[in-house]
Scaffold this active site. Structure first.
Site, mmCIF file in Angstrom:
data_model
loop_
_atom_site.group_PDB
_atom_site.id
_atom_site.type_symbol
_atom_site.label_atom_id
_atom_site.label_comp_id
_atom_site.label_asym_id
_atom_site.label_seq_id
_atom_site.Cartn_x
_atom_site.Cartn_y
_atom_site.Cartn_z
ATOM 1 N N GLU A 19 0.267 -1.086 -0.217
ATOM 2 C CA GLU A 19 -0.163 0.460 0.676
ATOM 3 C C GLU A 19 0.989 1.079 -0.174
ATOM 4 O O GLU A 19 1.836 1.346 1.118
ATOM 5 C CB GLU A 19 -0.799 -0.293 1.402
ATOM 6 C CG GLU A 19 -1.380 1.226 1.751
ATOM 7 C CD GLU A 19 -2.427 1.951 0.437
ATOM 8 O OE1 GLU A 19 -3.084 1.121 -0.291
ATOM 9 O OE2 GLU A 19 -2.433 2.601 -0.603
ATOM 10 N N ASP A 25 5.513 1.476 -2.668
ATOM 11 C CA ASP A 25 4.708 1.540 -3.841
ATOM 12 C C ASP A 25 4.906 0.291 -5.012
ATOM 13 O O ASP A 25 6.044 -0.268 -4.931
ATOM 14 C CB ASP A 25 5.611 2.536 -4.876
ATOM 15 C CG ASP A 25 4.866 2.423 -6.242
ATOM 16 O OD1 ASP A 25 4.601 1.653 -7.071
ATOM 17 O OD2 ASP A 25 5.082 4.270 -7.025
ATOM 18 N N ASP A 81 -6.044 1.856 -9.786
ATOM 19 C CA ASP A 81 -5.667 3.750 -10.428
ATOM 20 C C ASP A 81 -6.709 4.495 -10.308
ATOM 21 O O ASP A 81 -8.161 4.800 -11.329
ATOM 22 C CB ASP A 81 -6.435 2.881 -11.976
ATOM 23 C CG ASP A 81 -4.818 2.636 -12.343
ATOM 24 O OD1 ASP A 81 -3.451 2.575 -11.414
ATOM 25 O OD2 ASP A 81 -5.189 1.132 -12.804
ATOM 26 N N LYS A 122 -6.966 12.599 -14.265
ATOM 27 C CA LYS A 122 -6.603 13.961 -14.627
ATOM 28 C C LYS A 122 -5.218 13.696 -15.687
ATOM 29 O O LYS A 122 -4.140 12.664 -15.096
ATOM 30 C CB LYS A 122 -6.165 14.925 -13.741
ATOM 31 C CG LYS A 122 -6.677 15.687 -13.136
ATOM 32 C CD LYS A 122 -6.526 16.421 -12.082
ATOM 33 C CE LYS A 122 -7.687 16.838 -11.717
ATOM 34 N NZ LYS A 122 -7.251 17.895 -10.278
#
Ligand SMILES: C[S@@+](CC[C@H](N)C(=O)[O-])C[C@H]1O[C@@H](n2cnc3c(N)ncnc32)[C@H](O)[C@@H]1O
Length: 211
Positions: free
Chosen positions: A64, A92, A115, A119
């Protein structure tokens, strides 16, 4: 005397991370279990707690990126006596997977509602992309599974296109040749999945098997 400007402590600076000082990390040394399952981006962790119950022989590892949630969920797992076989690391996942060894050591990878970026400038944060899929394919054992779900139809289509082009993955959905699954068969749900269900949103689920 001049007052000194102390650096404010970094929130959750002591979040659990993969062992430092070594590039490769043996995933089997992170948790105890007859087999290993990974969750990418567990957030508030609901899936891990439920999965620990529905698959009591599995060792569960979550990655996480948000240090707060990695810390909180990892501590709660330990409080509930699950710390030896379920951990969350503040990493990550795209970088963490590349460090894991050995190849073909993981039975399942879960990616629930990844996800949330819309933007254009956030596109670099996308988790499910080609390099990430290659690492999953490397880590899955033959017969191992990748399960991905989302409530965004266009995302599901994009994931299906990407995963469908991976030669070492075979679609394992409800119908032969299709990756689409109508239900979650794992006896455990993620927080976002529960919310989507409560809100009556459609959920698009994909499952693949490693050749
Ligand atoms: C939309 S939330 C879904 C949370 C949870 N999977 C669920 O279904 O309830 C996406 C989660 O992925 C995490 N995440 C995003 N990018 C990540 C990355 N590169 N590595 C690990 N976790 C990541 C976010 O911090 C967040 O917790």
């Amino acid at each position: 005397m001049q007052p000194t400007l102390a650096t404010p402590p970094r929130p959750y600076a002591d979040a659990p991370t993969l062992p430092s000082g070594q590039e490769a990390v043996d995933v089997r040394a992170l948790v105890r279990g007859e087999w290993i399952e990974l969750e990418i981006g567990p957030g508030r962790g609901g899936f891990l707690f439920e999965r620990a119950r529905s698959a009591p022989a599995a060792g569960l590892v979550g990655f996480e990126v948000r240090r707060k949630w990695a810390s909180v969920v990892d501590a709660r797992l330990a409080e509930r006596g699950l710390g030896a076989r379920a951990r969350v690391f503040a990493e990550d996942a795209r970088l963490a997977l590349a460090r894991l060894t050995p190849d073909a050591s993981v039975r399942r990878v879960f990616v629930h509602f990844p996800d949330p970026w819309w933007k254009k400038r956030h596109r670099k944060r996308t988790v499910v992309q080609a390099g990430f899929v290659r690492e999953i394919v490397r880590l899955l054992q033959p017969g191992g599974e990748l399960f991905v779900q989302t409530d965004v139809a266009s995302r599901a289509d994009a994931y299906e296109e990407l995963l469908g082009s991976e030669k070492l993955l075979r679609a394992k959905g409800d119908d032969a040749g299709s990756a689409r699954l109508s239900d979650n068969p794992y006896g455990a749900q993620s927080p976002r999945e529960r919310r989507a269900q409560a809100d009556g949103l459609p959920i698009y689920r994909l499952r693949y098997e490693r050749y």
